[in-house]
Design a protein around this motif. Structure first.
Motif, PDB file in Angstrom:
ATOM      1  N   SER A  40     -12.092   1.000 -24.816  1.00  0.00           N
ATOM      2  CA  SER A  40     -11.898   2.373 -24.459  1.00  0.00           C
ATOM      3  C   SER A  40     -11.480   2.179 -23.000  1.00  0.00           C
ATOM      4  N   GLU A  41     -10.057   2.514 -22.773  1.00  0.00           N
ATOM      5  CA  GLU A  41      -9.699   2.720 -21.798  1.00  0.00           C
ATOM      6  C   GLU A  41      -8.673   3.668 -21.417  1.00  0.00           C
ATOM      7  N   GLU A  42      -8.736   4.247 -20.042  1.00  0.00           N
ATOM      8  CA  GLU A  42      -7.573   5.350 -19.880  1.00  0.00           C
ATOM      9  C   GLU A  42      -6.416   4.960 -20.454  1.00  0.00           C
ATOM     10  N   PRO A  43      -5.794   6.310 -21.017  1.00  0.00           N
ATOM     11  CA  PRO A  43      -4.595   5.944 -21.544  1.00  0.00           C
ATOM     12  C   PRO A  43      -3.362   5.908 -20.545  1.00  0.00           C
ATOM     13  N   ILE A  44      -2.396   5.269 -20.859  1.00  0.00           N
ATOM     14  CA  ILE A  44      -1.504   5.165 -19.539  1.00  0.00           C
ATOM     15  C   ILE A  44      -0.758   6.480 -19.408  1.00  0.00           C
ATOM     16  N   GLU A  45      -0.398   6.775 -18.252  1.00  0.00           N
ATOM     17  CA  GLU A  45       0.470   8.012 -18.278  1.00  0.00           C
ATOM     18  C   GLU A  45       2.050   7.728 -18.128  1.00  0.00           C
ATOM     19  N   LEU A  46       2.494   8.356 -18.891  1.00  0.00           N
ATOM     20  CA  LEU A  46       4.097   7.958 -18.963  1.00  0.00           C
ATOM     21  C   LEU A  46       4.502   9.523 -18.816  1.00  0.00           C
ATOM     22  N   ARG A  47       5.174   9.652 -17.820  1.00  0.00           N
ATOM     23  CA  ARG A  47       5.609  10.985 -17.367  1.00  0.00           C
ATOM     24  C   ARG A  47       7.130  10.947 -17.369  1.00  0.00           C
ATOM     25  N   THR A  48       7.941  11.756 -17.844  1.00  0.00           N
ATOM     26  CA  THR A  48       9.244  11.734 -17.529  1.00  0.00           C
ATOM     27  C   THR A  48       9.159  12.837 -16.618  1.00  0.00           C
ATOM     28  N   GLY A  54      -1.062   8.372  -5.180  1.00  0.00           N
ATOM     29  CA  GLY A  54      -0.964   9.700  -4.556  1.00  0.00           C
ATOM     30  C   GLY A  54       0.015  10.265  -4.938  1.00  0.00           C
ATOM     31  N   GLY A  55       0.688  10.155  -5.988  1.00  0.00           N
ATOM     32  CA  GLY A  55       1.934  10.903  -6.482  1.00  0.00           C
ATOM     33  C   GLY A  55       2.792  10.049  -7.523  1.00  0.00           C
ATOM     34  N   GLN A  56       3.627  10.780  -7.867  1.00  0.00           N
ATOM     35  CA  GLN A  56       4.503  10.282  -8.971  1.00  0.00           C
ATOM     36  C   GLN A  56       4.939   9.100  -8.886  1.00  0.00           C
ATOM     37  N   GLN A  57       5.712   9.334  -7.541  1.00  0.00           N
ATOM     38  CA  GLN A  57       6.579   8.267  -7.012  1.00  0.00           C
ATOM     39  C   GLN A  57       5.697   7.280  -5.913  1.00  0.00           C
ATOM     40  N   HIS A  58       6.028   6.068  -6.300  1.00  0.00           N
ATOM     41  CA  HIS A  58       5.575   5.075  -5.030  1.00  0.00           C
ATOM     42  C   HIS A  58       6.360   5.184  -3.842  1.00  0.00           C
ATOM     43  N   PRO A  59       5.808   5.193  -2.570  1.00  0.00           N
ATOM     44  CA  PRO A  59       6.712   5.523  -1.538  1.00  0.00           C
ATOM     45  C   PRO A  59       7.666   4.149  -1.361  1.00  0.00           C
ATOM     46  N   VAL A  60       7.307   3.147  -1.881  1.00  0.00           N
ATOM     47  CA  VAL A  60       7.949   1.874  -1.653  1.00  0.00           C
ATOM     48  C   VAL A  60       8.964   1.642  -2.808  1.00  0.00           C
ATOM     49  N   VAL A  72       4.949   3.201 -15.441  1.00  0.00           N
ATOM     50  CA  VAL A  72       3.584   3.303 -16.310  1.00  0.00           C
ATOM     51  C   VAL A  72       2.577   2.921 -15.659  1.00  0.00           C
ATOM     52  N   MET A  73       1.498   3.893 -15.974  1.00  0.00           N
ATOM     53  CA  MET A  73       0.250   3.971 -14.967  1.00  0.00           C
ATOM     54  C   MET A  73      -0.848   4.603 -15.556  1.00  0.00           C
ATOM     55  N   THR A  74      -1.807   3.945 -15.284  1.00  0.00           N
ATOM     56  CA  THR A  74      -3.206   4.897 -15.806  1.00  0.00           C
ATOM     57  C   THR A  74      -3.285   5.906 -14.923  1.00  0.00           C
ATOM     58  N   PRO A  75      -4.164   6.897 -15.081  1.00  0.00           N
ATOM     59  CA  PRO A  75      -4.373   8.078 -14.158  1.00  0.00           C
ATOM     60  C   PRO A  75      -4.842   7.708 -12.857  1.00  0.00           C
ATOM     61  N   ALA A  76      -5.640   6.520 -13.008  1.00  0.00           N
ATOM     62  CA  ALA A  76      -6.329   6.090 -11.673  1.00  0.00           C
ATOM     63  C   ALA A  76      -5.349   5.439 -10.683  1.00  0.00           C
ATOM     64  N   GLU A  77      -4.405   4.880 -11.340  1.00  0.00           N
ATOM     65  CA  GLU A  77      -3.532   4.247 -10.467  1.00  0.00           C
ATOM     66  C   GLU A  77      -2.509   5.159  -9.918  1.00  0.00           C
ATOM     67  N   LEU A  78      -2.400   6.288 -10.737  1.00  0.00           N
ATOM     68  CA  LEU A  78      -1.757   7.321 -10.199  1.00  0.00           C
ATOM     69  C   LEU A  78      -2.186   8.184  -9.134  1.00  0.00           C
ATOM     70  N   TYR A 130       0.815  -1.094   0.011  1.00  0.00           N
ATOM     71  CA  TYR A 130      -0.022  -0.136   0.184  1.00  0.00           C
ATOM     72  C   TYR A 130       1.002   1.228  -0.009  1.00  0.00           C
ATOM     73  N   PRO A 131       0.556   2.234  -1.003  1.00  0.00           N
ATOM     74  CA  PRO A 131      -0.291   2.454  -1.922  1.00  0.00           C
ATOM     75  C   PRO A 131      -0.209   1.398  -3.202  1.00  0.00           C
ATOM     76  N   PRO A 132      -1.347   0.992  -3.614  1.00  0.00           N
ATOM     77  CA  PRO A 132      -1.209  -0.072  -4.741  1.00  0.00           C
ATOM     78  C   PRO A 132      -0.084   0.291  -5.605  1.00  0.00           C
ATOM     79  N   ILE A 133       0.217  -0.759  -6.146  1.00  0.00           N
ATOM     80  CA  ILE A 133       1.443  -0.896  -7.233  1.00  0.00           C
ATOM     81  C   ILE A 133       0.975  -0.762  -8.475  1.00  0.00           C
ATOM     82  N   PRO A 134       0.993  -0.014  -9.628  1.00  0.00           N
ATOM     83  CA  PRO A 134       0.452  -0.024 -10.935  1.00  0.00           C
ATOM     84  C   PRO A 134       0.806  -1.470 -11.513  1.00  0.00           C
TER      85      PRO A 134
END
Lengths: 424, 345, 43, 641
Positions: free
Chosen positions: B165-173, D420-426, D410-416, B90-94
């Protein structure tokens, strides 16, 4: 091609049917060919898939590798004499498929094209584009030719006026230039075709260049060799119009390249509503007067050079004077090339205190440095006699950075009459 | 030895129960907290504990004559790990990361069960049994597989090919490659060589060492050094600039980046992703000062196009602040978080 | 020799050797980079 | 007697000739270098009053007289970028990659031959010596066909360059050929290499004994020196393209060829490539052995190829282990050269490729470990270690997972949002260098541990301090793990620029394990009691697949790293000197690159299998004949189809 391979296999199938008499062997051979056909089909499917999806990141592409893997393993089961090779190949395809798939599974980012280079492809431009470039060079932007104080890389408006009725104290007004070029050629002083007769400081642009034969060549010559012909009244003071205050435009610090000059000329023609000579013709006219070695290289537009400032203050003082073109009008002791006589000689260490005390002085300066600053930023605040007012451009306050202004003031305040000039 | 193994078994059972509780949502995932700062190693240690527990469990069961076949051990461990990632963390892993970990653990399980020939035979036995179909049950299973597998594969393929139709993945450098130089207020700054003009020692010279000594304490406490209080009016030079930077920060930046500079400001949660957390060792602590300068000046719209999507609402601050103000803010951010700007030598 | 083959003695001796070796190497190499184990506490 | 002496004289002459061949390019180069130095000066003197254009070196910052033409400004069009109905860049990529694969294989194999031949010469066991010698001979035989293929591919490569990128190629060759004799040296070296290789190969049988054998061995040394120099020269091209030096800002050559060759990245590239080639060569030979193993029908063959695969694998891995460190050095030099380039690589556009690379490194080490564990199956007494393999698997997997965790997930906005942030705390903490260094060092240390176990698999130490030694080893490894992990964790608490320094002690720990433990182990195992002989050939087929996996993965990784290194220049032909204005100036997506690399890898393997097959055609007849000739051997039924 695929059909051929299949046909051969099918032929083999028939051939085995015919030739092998022993039922067990026959059955085996037929079975193997059948497997071969299936595998070939798979293989061609895979290849077709690969071919169709070659470009673009396609998640289907690794699928064809997987298909090949499967088919090789299937074949390896039945073709025992080749089984090692097939299995190895299969494994390799599998590894490749896995890694390919992994690469395709990851988010796809394409590098995108590089930012468009600021390099202009001059020779393919339409005359109007060329003219726009020319306007940029002269005034710093398209449509800026009517703005007071607009100035571009060529720095022409520092001295020249471009519109009818505007003041041209230091240099001829350039309105109507294309038409006037012809008249000038007829001027006996120009001595067309016989440069040695000229009484100017420079006889020819370079030995053997000859004189201009047409209006365009005249413009080119006057850019490349301003002192080859000086319009009456615009020579350096005291030389009896033998020498022109204009710098050779292709030489530093301005260093316009030939295509740039062509763009400038094109603008001059087009704004008068005259069809300009072609780009090649104009470049050729310049090539006549500028020897190969002197032609400036097509310099890269450095990001730093894109600033609209003439000088940003990081340069040494002599370069600031050169970049600001002060040297073409003023004589400044200690600055090489600063021998201009259109404006007063700048010995502000001595003159500035005197001028503040001059009863005619209406400015606000209280100290010599303030005076120097004022006379740069607001030249009309006090005009030194006998020089006319409104000769010096009033744009230096915008075109020189604070650092550059400070350097100029520092320097000028140290220049004293009779004393050796300060060190640069 | 036996006692040790029994203890291990106990741990294993307890761990499994806990995980079971988390899977069924009886026990919240945060029941045993992952301690901030120690979490990464804690997770590994936890998994290690599980492994020890399983060893003990397997040993004990073996001694009791109820040994689990190798086949089920392997599969069981893999399933355990997948569940662990999904429900324990927790928090959940992508999903993408879970997929990677799942693959690695699958490979690891394979390596484990096939490490020695004997193990491999034991592992293969159930599969072979089904394939050979000597018993009635196995034969039934085999036919079942024959029917089910193609259906499954077909289903997967259908799923994969079906337009969704799914949320596009977020890839943010997060830290894109900066340009070589940037132009702010008409002056060009080379990122490689520029220096913060306010990072100075009392003599007014650029001095990394001196300023490093005056930042807040590193580590958890983040306390101000007693002799380095920027709000002391007597302080000049570096500390004065820090104070000025702080003023600018709290007038402009803290609405989003938060008063603790942790990216949780007043407006932060209106944005997705939330603003950068400067206290995270992965943000400004990893970057050169000039990088921050460039980022602040140009904002989200000034980012290079090499990595899409630039989900950043950062305004180009050069339109609102002067160069000096930007440098001071950067100075303050480093001072406050207790990090040093990265240098390359 | 029997002293060396006594497990307890062996463990202690190897622990001493190994730990001191690693501490020494780490210290030396970190020192070269201007670091040491107490970097954190000093700052 | 006379014959022998004659032979000796002849061989010495051959050796001298080779030394001469080696020196020839240098001798040829010297005068032209000297002329090269003088020529511009002479010109300058002649012009005298004329302006001598000076330029400033972009990297060395020295002033020099401009001698070369500036880098051409290309425009997209058939003049600068002629094209077929295909992407020129992809064609070039393909040609380059194939040439590189074969080139590195051909360069690596002679080095192996040298090592194996040397081992054969120094070993005291006559039978073993013979086997080593035969093995080296087998190796060189494989490389001979590949050698001619390399030359052909090189020709194709140059042709591709000339037809597809004429402007660029003429600029490069202008710097490297017209003004300086580098190209000539290169060509001469190539000739020298061929000559030496053939003499080496055909002299094998004639120079079998005693003194002549030493001469033969020294030939292989010369062969390898030439080969390595050849590679260095080729590397200077790449180095120049990535980090140009010796030219001014417009790309005009300034008259100092050493600057052009010795660019910022030249030396790290050289080292990285040598190590990479060796590991790659080992992989290919191991795959060859695996193929022969799987295809062989007799126990004898199986035993031979099992042994061959083991040797090749061990050599390959020996060079694989230092490879990450060489890569680390290269990366550091890249950062030092241009920070921007470094960030593009590690954190920007190409970062995802590095995730793949991390995966590949993991696969390589995992396969190596797996092979070693499998190899324990062929010795009696290794069972005592096999029980503990599962713990090694666990450690490896943990290290691997940390190593491949991406920094940007790589993640969907929901997962993001959920995170709770760009970085996973673990997991976010696994994404940074500190943790990754820890991960890879754990993996390497575990590989060392596997090796140690393998080496003592069928042996029981008989030295009096065996117990102490075992305990010491155990504790040393435990402390090494602890130290690596401690440093990795410690790295989080200190600032980034200082943290980098922590990787040095980590690496030192790993290397200490490698050297001390190997040394200690071999001392302990001296005269050890054998539980049973190593039963060569009694290894599972899975191990051979692991070898093939290793080879394929390595080939793939080479393709990947080459692509990364090349594409980091983004839209420059020559970094910051010459722009790429072709329609292919953009950087491909990861997926396309992966597909392309896969294609290259598969093409290489299909052709090299063909080469192996060719080699086996020639080889097959000889043993059959000789076997038939041996009296007393059991006549074998000729297998026919």
């Amino acid at each position: 091609m695929g059909w051929m391979a299949l046909a051969i296999l099918a032929g083999l199938l028939v051939y085995f049917q015919m030739s092998i008499s022993e039922p067990a062997a026959k059955k085996r051979a037929v079975f193997k060919t059948f497997i071969g056909i299936v595998a070939t089909l798979l293989l061609f499917m895979a290849i077709a898939n690969y071919k169709n999806n070659f470009y673009g990141e396609n998640r289907l592409l690794p699928v064809s590798l997987v298909i090949i893997t499967v088919s090789t393993f299937v074949m390896a089961l039945y073709f025992t004499n080749l089984s090692a090779l097939l299995k190895i190949g299969g494994l390799m395809f599998f590894v490749a498929a896995f890694l390919s798939g992994y690469g395709n599974w990851l988010p796809q980012v394409e590098g995108g094209f590089p930012p468009v280079e600021e390099k202009k492809t001059w020779d393919s431009m339409t005359p109007q584009q060329l003219a726009d470039e020319g306007e940029k060079i002269i005034f710093g932007g398209v449509g800026k030719n009517k703005e007071q104080g607009a100035i571009g890389k060529g720095q022409c408006p520092l001295c020249h006026a471009f519109h009818a009725g505007m003041l041209g104290e230091r240099a001829p007004n350039l309105a109507g230039l294309p038409g006037r070029g012809k008249e000038r050629l007829e001027d006996p002083k120009y001595s067309k075709g016989n440069p040695s007769k000229r009484e100017y400081e420079a006889k020819e642009a370079f030995p053997g260049s000859g004189t201009a034969e047409n209006a365009q060549e005249y413009i080119a010559e006057s850019h490349a060799c301003p002192s080859c012909y000086v319009v009456a009244g615009y020579g350096v003071k005291g030389t009896n119009d033998k020498q022109s205050p204009m710098p050779s435009i292709h030489k530093p610090p301005i260093s316009l390249s030939l295509p740039e000059l062509a763009a400038v000329d094109t603008w001059m023609y087009l704004r008068e509503g005259i069809d300009a000579p072609s780009f090649e013709e104009i470049v050729k006219s310049y090539e006549k007067f500028i020897p190969e070695a002197d032609r400036p290289k097509q310099a890269d537009e450095k990001p730093a050079g894109a600033t609209s400032l003439l000088a940003d203050g990081s340069e040494p003082i002599d370069q600031i004077f050169a970049k600001g073109q002060c040297i073409s009008c003023h004589t400044i002791p200690g600055i090489p090339g600063a021998v201009g006589t259109i404006g007063p000689k700048l010995e502000e260490g001595t003159t500035a205190p005197q001028r503040i005390k001059d009863p005619a002085y209406k400015g606000t300066a209280k100290s010599p440095t303030e005076y120097i600053m004022e006379s740069i930023v607001d030249p009309s605040a006090y005009v030194v006699k006998p020089f006319p007012d409104n000769t010096m451009p009033k744009i230096f306050g915008q075109k020189l950075s604070a650092g550059a202004l400070k350097k100029i003031v520092d320097y000028l305040s140290q220049v004293k009459t009779g004393a050796p000039p300060p060190k640069i | 030895m036996k006692a040790l193994m029994s203890l291990g078994a106990l741990i294993g059972v307890a761990g499994l129960l806990l995980l079971g509780g988390m899977v069924l949502d009886v026990v919240p995932s945060t029941y045993i907290r992952l301690v901030e700062g120690y979490m990464p190693i804690q997770m590994l240690l936890e998994v290690a504990c599980y492994v020890i527990g399983f060893t003990g469990l397997s040993y004990t069961l073996n001694a009791m004559g109820m040994a689990i076949p190798r086949f089920w051990q392997g599969i069981g461990f893999w399933v355990f790990f997948l569940l662990y990632l999904k429900y324990r963390m927790y928090p959940p892993i992508p999903f993408s990361v879970r997929a990677m970990y799942g693959t690695v653990s699958l490979v690891a399980v394979f390596m484990w069960v096939s490490a020695s020939e004997e193990d491999w035979q034991k592992f293969k036995q159930p599969i072979m049994n089904v394939l050979d179909a000597q018993t009635g049950g196995n034969r039934l299973l085999r036919y079942l597989y024959l029917v089910l597998l193609p259906i499954l594969i077909g289903g997967f393929s259908f799923n994969a090919m079906m337009p969704k139709s799914e949320e596009p993945i977020e890839l943010r450098t997060v830290h894109p490659a900066p340009p070589a130089s940037t132009k702010v207020h008409g002056k060009t700054y080379t990122l490689q060589t520029s220096q913060n003009p306010y990072r100075v020692n009392p003599e007014g010279k650029f001095d990394q060492e001196f300023t490093n000594a005056n930042i807040v304490e590193q580590g958890m406490g983040r306390l101000m050094k007693p002799n380095a209080n920027p709000w002391d009016d007597k302080n000049q030079g570096y500390l004065k600039y820090v104070r000025e930077g702080g003023e600018i920060f709290f007038q402009n930046c803290h609405f989003c980046h938060g008063d603790n500079l942790n990216g949780r400001g007043l407006h932060a949660f209106a944005f997705n992703p939330i603003p950068a957390n400067f206290t995270d060792p992965g943000t400004i602590a990893q970057l050169q000062e000039t990088f921050i300068f460039w980022r602040v000046s140009k904002g989200g719209i000034g980012l290079p196009n090499e990595g899409f999507p630039w989900a950043s609402v950062m305004p180009p601050w050069e339109q609102h602040l002067t160069v000096d103000e930007i440098w001071k803010v950067v100075l303050f951010e480093y001072w406050h978080t207790g990090y040093y700007p990265r240098t390359w030598d | 020799m029997s002293a060396l083959n006594n497990p307890v003695v062996a463990v202690i001796v190897s622990l001493i050797i190994t730990v001191s070796y690693f501490v020494f190497v780490d210290h030396y190499l970190m020192d070269m980079q201007g670091l040491d184990f107490w970097y954190l506490f000093r700052n | 007697m006379g014959l022998l002496a004659g032979k000796r004289v002849f061989s010495i002459m051959a050796l001298c000739m080779m030394v001469g061949l080696l020196l020839l390019p240098i001798v040829v180069a010297l005068p032209s270098l000297a002329i090269g130095e003088e020529a511009p000066a002479g010109d300058a003197a002649k012009k005298d009053g004329d302006k001598v254009e000076k330029g400033r070196d972009v990297y060395y910052k020295t002033e020099g007289i401009v001698v070369g033409a500036p880098a051409p400004k290309t425009v997209d069009g058939p003049r600068d970028y002629p094209r077929y109905n295909f992407e020129s860049r992809v064609l070039l990529w393909f040609a380059n990659q194939q040439h590189l694969y074969y080139g590195s294989f051909v360069l690596a194999v002679p080095i192996f031959c040298m090592i194996i031949e040397f081992m054969g010469v120094v070993t005291k066991d006559k039978a073993l010596a013979k086997r080593y010698d035969q093995l080296a001979y087998d190796f060189i035989k494989i490389s001979l066909t590949a050698y001619s293929l390399t030359a052909i591919l090189g020709g194709i490569l140059i042709f591709t360059f000339l037809t597809l990128y004429p402007a660029f190629f003429s600029y490069l060759s202008g710097i490297f050929r017209i003004f300086r004799p580098v190209m000539h040296i290169y060509a001469l070296m190539f000739v020298a290499e061929s000559g030496t290789l053939y003499i080496y190969y055909y002299g094998w049988d004639k120079m079998r004994e005693g003194f002549l054998k030493w001469i033969h061995l020294s030939m292989s040394v010369i062969l390898n020196i030439i080969g390595t120099l050849l590679m260095f020269l080729a590397n200077s091209w790449i180095g120049f393209m990535m980090s140009p030096a010796g030219v001014d800002e417009q790309g005009r050559y300034l008259g100092n060829i050493w600057h052009v060759i010795h660019t910022a990245l030249w030396n790290p590239l050289n080292l990285h490539r040598i190590l990479g080639n060796m590991a790659f060569g080992g992989g290919v030979v191991a795959a060859y052995a695996a193929y022969k193993f799987l295809a062989s029908k007799t126990d004898e063959d199986r035993a031979h190829y099992d042994w061959m695969g083991y040797i090749a694998m061990a050599l390959g891995v020996a060079f694989l282990i230092p490879l990450p460190f060489a890569g680390y050095w290269l990366m550091r030099e890249v950062y030092a050269y241009r920070q921007q380039m470094g960030i593009t690589l590690m954190g920007g556009l190409l970062a995802w490729l590095f995730i793949i690379q991390a995966t590949m490194i993991g696969i390589l080490f995992l396969s190596t470990n797996y092979y070693l564990w499998q190899a324990m199956g062929r010795m009696r007494g290794a069972e005592k270690y096999q029980r503990y393999i599962k713990y090694l698997v666990f450690i490896l997997a943990c290290g691997y997972m940390v190593f491949i965790t991406p920094h940007t997930m790589v993640m969907t906005p929901a997962e993001l949002k959920a995170m709770g942030g760009q970085q996973h705390p673990v997991l976010g903490n696994y994404g940074v260098m500190s943790a990754k260094n820890g991960g890879i060092n754990v993996i390497i240390t575990t590989t060392v541990l596997s090796f140690v176990w393998y080496m003592r698999g069928n042996k029981v130490s008989t030295v009096s301090w065996a117990k102490f030694g075992n305990i010491f080893m155990g504790i040393f490894f435990a402390c090494a793990y602890f130290n690596i992990i401690f440093l990795a964790v410690y790295g989080y608490y200190i600032p980034a620029n200082v943290r980098v320094g922590l990787s040095v002690p980590q690496v030192a720990t790993t290397l200490s394990c490698l050297f001390f433990m190997f040394a200690l182990n071999s001392v302990m195992m001296k005269g050890a009691k054998q539980m049973g002989p190593i039963e060569w050939g009694k290894i599972s087929a899975r191990s051979q697949y692991a070898l093939i996996m290793l080879a394929t993965a390595f080939t793939w990784m080479m393709g990947l790293m080459g692509y990364i290194r090349s594409s980091v220049r983004l839209f420059w032909h020559v970094n910051e000197i010459m722009r790429d204005n072709s329609p292919w100036a953009y950087t491909h997506t990861v997926g396309f690159a992966a597909n392309m690399i896969s294609f290259n890898v598969l093409f290489f393997w299909i052709t090299i299998l063909f080469v192996f097959w060719l080699g086996s055609l020639g080889a097959k007849k000889v043993p059959v004949e000789s076997k038939a000739g041996i009296p007393g051997s059991i006549p074998q039924p000729v297998a026919s189809h």
